[in-house]
Design a protein around this motif. Sequence first.
Motif, short mmCIF file in Angstrom:
data_model
loop_
_atom_site.label_atom_id
_atom_site.label_comp_id
_atom_site.label_asym_id
_atom_site.label_seq_id
_atom_site.Cartn_x
_atom_site.Cartn_y
_atom_site.Cartn_z
N ARG A 32 0.85 -1.19 0.00
CA ARG A 32 0.00 0.00 0.00
C ARG A 32 0.88 1.23 0.00
NH1 ARG A 32 -3.38 -3.37 4.01
NH2 ARG A 32 -5.02 -4.11 2.62
N PHE A 33 0.49 2.23 -0.78
CA PHE A 33 1.24 3.46 -0.94
C PHE A 33 0.34 4.63 -0.60
CE2 PHE A 33 2.63 0.29 -3.95
CZ PHE A 33 4.01 0.34 -3.92
N ALA A 34 0.93 5.67 -0.02
CA ALA A 34 0.18 6.91 0.26
C ALA A 34 0.99 8.08 -0.30
CB ALA A 34 -0.03 7.09 1.74
N GLY A 43 0.13 9.93 -10.95
CA GLY A 43 1.42 9.95 -11.63
C GLY A 43 2.22 8.69 -11.34
N PHE A 44 2.20 8.24 -10.08
CA PHE A 44 2.87 7.00 -9.71
C PHE A 44 2.27 5.83 -10.49
CE2 PHE A 44 2.60 3.25 -6.88
CZ PHE A 44 3.94 2.92 -6.81
N MET A 45 0.95 5.78 -10.56
CA MET A 45 0.30 4.70 -11.29
C MET A 45 0.69 4.71 -12.76
SD MET A 45 -3.46 4.58 -9.49
CE MET A 45 -4.01 3.15 -10.42
N ASN A 46 0.83 5.88 -13.34
CA ASN A 46 1.28 5.96 -14.73
C ASN A 46 2.68 5.38 -14.91
OD1 ASN A 46 -0.94 7.10 -16.07
ND2 ASN A 46 -0.40 9.14 -15.34
N VAL A 64 -7.69 5.15 -4.45
CA VAL A 64 -8.68 6.01 -3.83
C VAL A 64 -7.94 7.26 -3.37
CG1 VAL A 64 -10.35 6.29 -1.97
CG2 VAL A 64 -10.08 4.06 -3.06
N TRP A 65 -8.26 8.36 -3.97
CA TRP A 65 -7.65 9.67 -3.74
C TRP A 65 -6.13 9.57 -3.72
CZ3 TRP A 65 -5.76 12.65 0.74
CH2 TRP A 65 -5.50 13.98 0.39
N ASN A 66 -5.49 9.62 -2.54
CA ASN A 66 -4.03 9.64 -2.49
C ASN A 66 -3.43 8.27 -2.19
OD1 ASN A 66 -4.77 9.45 0.24
ND2 ASN A 66 -3.01 10.65 0.91
#
Length: 96
Positions: A32-34, A43-46, A64-66
């Motif tokens: 899990r990342f925040a 941007g991270f997901m891209n 979900v959001w951040n």
Amino acid sequence: MIATLSPAERATLATTLPDWHPVPERDALRRRFAFRDFSEAWGFMNRVALLAEQQDHHPEWSNVWNRVEIVLTTHDAGGLSARDLRLAAAIDALLR
């Protein structure tokens, strides 16, 4: 066919991928990342999507959001494989 991880390979996971945790109900790893906000998470997901395409190995994930949650498993192998470890390490490298 893609081989699942050996017991010896599994024994190293806590030290080689310390931020990834086993998914109790299946043979998979989760992290899990925040982030500060939705844009940073997206941007991270891209960046992860580009890695996944390069490796031809695609994660299960949600946002979900951040927050981003990534689950890795190799469906063709029926569980964790070296492909998951490579992708997890590459994802971790994005955050250094």
